[in-house]
Design a protein around this motif. Structure first.
Motif, PDB file in Angstrom:
ATOM      1  N   THR A 183       0.832  -1.196   0.000  1.00 41.07           N
ATOM      2  CA  THR A 183       0.000   0.000   0.000  1.00 41.07           C
ATOM      3  C   THR A 183       0.864   1.243   0.000  1.00 41.07           C
ATOM      4  O   THR A 183       0.613   2.214  -0.716  1.00 41.07           O
ATOM      5  CB  THR A 183      -0.940   0.007   1.223  1.00 41.07           C
TER       6      THR A 183
ATOM      7  N   THR B  18      -9.009  -5.821  -9.020  1.00 35.45           N
ATOM      8  CA  THR B  18      -7.603  -5.623  -9.385  1.00 35.45           C
ATOM      9  C   THR B  18      -7.515  -4.926 -10.733  1.00 35.45           C
ATOM     10  O   THR B  18      -8.161  -5.337 -11.696  1.00 35.45           O
ATOM     11  CB  THR B  18      -6.853  -6.958  -9.437  1.00 35.45           C
TER      12      THR B  18
ATOM     13  N   TYR C 287      -2.773  -3.135  -9.306  1.00 31.25           N
ATOM     14  CA  TYR C 287      -3.228  -2.582  -8.040  1.00 31.25           C
ATOM     15  C   TYR C 287      -4.554  -3.223  -7.658  1.00 31.25           C
ATOM     16  O   TYR C 287      -5.484  -3.284  -8.485  1.00 31.25           O
ATOM     17  CB  TYR C 287      -3.398  -1.071  -8.141  1.00 31.25           C
ATOM     18  N   THR C 288      -4.649  -3.673  -6.431  1.00 35.47           N
ATOM     19  CA  THR C 288      -5.875  -4.274  -5.931  1.00 35.47           C
ATOM     20  C   THR C 288      -6.566  -3.325  -4.963  1.00 35.47           C
ATOM     21  O   THR C 288      -5.952  -2.867  -3.994  1.00 35.47           O
ATOM     22  CB  THR C 288      -5.595  -5.627  -5.251  1.00 35.47           C
ATOM     23  N   PHE C 289      -7.826  -3.032  -5.233  1.00 33.13           N
ATOM     24  CA  PHE C 289      -8.651  -2.149  -4.404  1.00 33.13           C
ATOM     25  C   PHE C 289      -9.657  -3.015  -3.643  1.00 33.13           C
ATOM     26  O   PHE C 289     -10.208  -3.969  -4.192  1.00 33.13           O
ATOM     27  CB  PHE C 289      -9.397  -1.142  -5.276  1.00 33.13           C
ATOM     28  N   TYR C 290      -9.911  -2.649  -2.390  1.00 32.64           N
ATOM     29  CA  TYR C 290     -10.847  -3.438  -1.593  1.00 32.64           C
ATOM     30  C   TYR C 290     -11.385  -2.606  -0.431  1.00 32.64           C
ATOM     31  O   TYR C 290     -10.870  -1.519  -0.131  1.00 32.64           O
ATOM     32  CB  TYR C 290     -10.161  -4.703  -1.064  1.00 32.64           C
TER      33      TYR C 290
ATOM     34  N   GLU D  21     -11.976   2.127   2.277  1.00 29.23           N
ATOM     35  CA  GLU D  21     -11.364   1.725   1.005  1.00 29.23           C
ATOM     36  C   GLU D  21      -9.846   1.651   1.143  1.00 29.23           C
ATOM     37  O   GLU D  21      -9.213   2.586   1.636  1.00 29.23           O
ATOM     38  CB  GLU D  21     -11.749   2.703  -0.096  1.00 29.23           C
TER      39      GLU D  21
ATOM     40  N   ARG E 209      -6.021  -0.078  -0.779  1.00 30.91           N
ATOM     41  CA  ARG E 209      -5.426  -0.536  -2.031  1.00 30.91           C
ATOM     42  C   ARG E 209      -4.023  -1.050  -1.763  1.00 30.91           C
ATOM     43  O   ARG E 209      -3.352  -0.615  -0.826  1.00 30.91           O
ATOM     44  CB  ARG E 209      -5.394   0.587  -3.067  1.00 30.91           C
TER      45      ARG E 209
END
Length: 276
Positions: free
Chosen positions: A15, A147, A113-116, A124, A126
């Protein structure tokens, strides 16, 4: 350290790395040749400026040129000579002598990049990870996981003598642009057509803004904004001769890719418009 703590530690690191990468990619990269055509018998040296900047042909930050390639008229790939990295731009030279059209490209290494979302407040987050890697490092109970791949091409064309098209062939990866109107045939006051492809297929919905040099010396940007049609094509008319920068972008969901769910991909092209 147990596996859960390792995963959380890695998530924090990636991150943090995302922030550094975002800063590096915040400015569009472009490559500008000293000339777009070579007519000198026996060939000639051309110099190229590479920078990351929001301004049209205004130097700001030196962009990486380690991935620079020159696609020769017969399709083979070679590399530049005499690279220099300065404070606001990078520079390289190349000797052009083979007849035909060359493609000069500086393609970014793909970044994932993975967002969650996590927690009761749907915070939020990432991290820098692709779909395969995210499985082991995502926090438990992560939600709305997506992603994204980010990828940018900075490119231009140089023609020696008679124009050709072999160097324009698709690779079938990410966003690509094929000049339907040959770069050597772009003339002021005449329509120009380019065609966009994503992973080898014509792509609708690509947004492109096209701006002529000299924005520092006029009150209006005179930017041309276009969107690709169902065949991936855009058509525009440069009314004034000069050097132009086209920044094109596509962002959309992707099905059945093992590495990413969404694409955020760009092509930044520099080209010349000739006098009538």
């Amino acid at each position: 350290m147990n596996n859960k703590l390792k995963a959380l530690s890695l998530a924090c690191l990636v991150t943090a790395g995302f922030g550094v990468a975002s800063v590096a990619q915040a400015h569009p990269r472009w490559v500008l040749p000293s000339h777009f055509t070579v007519s000198k018998e026996g060939g000639d040296w051309l110099s190229f400026d590479v920078t990351a900047s929001h301004g049209t042909f205004v130097y700001d930050k030196p962009a990486s040129i380690e991935t620079t390639q020159v696609v020769m008229p017969d399709g083979r790939i070679t590399y530049p000579n005499f690279t220099i990295r300065g404070k606001r731009r990078a520079i390289f030279d190349f000797f052009f002598e083979e007849e035909g059209t060359h493609k000069v490209q500086i393609n970014q290494i793909p970044r994932y990049y993975t967002f969650y979302k996590v927690g009761r407040r749907d915070t939020e987050k990432r991290m820098e990870a692709n779909k395969a890697d995210r499985v082991t490092i995502l926090p438990e109970k992560s939600r709305d996981v997506v992603t994204q791949v980010s990828y940018t091409r900075a490119e231009s064309y140089v023609t020696v003598g008679k124009p050709s098209t072999k160097a324009m062939e698709l690779t079938g990866k990410y966003l690509e642009m094929v000049p339907v109107t040959h770069p050597s045939d772009i003339v002021e006051g005449e329509p120009v057509t380019f065609q966009f492809f994503f992973n080898g297929k014509p792509q609708a919905g690509v947004t492109a803004d096209i701006t002529r040099e000299g924005t520092l010396y006029r009150n209006h940007q005179e930017q041309i904004d276009v969107v690709s049609d169902k065949d991936g094509k855009i058509t525009f008319t440069p009314e004034v001769a000069g050097r132009y920068l086209m920044k094109s972008k596509y962002k959309g969901m992707v099905e059945n890719d093992p590495m990413y769910d969404r694409a955020n991909v760009n092509v930044h092209l520099t080209f010349e418009t000739l006098l009538q």
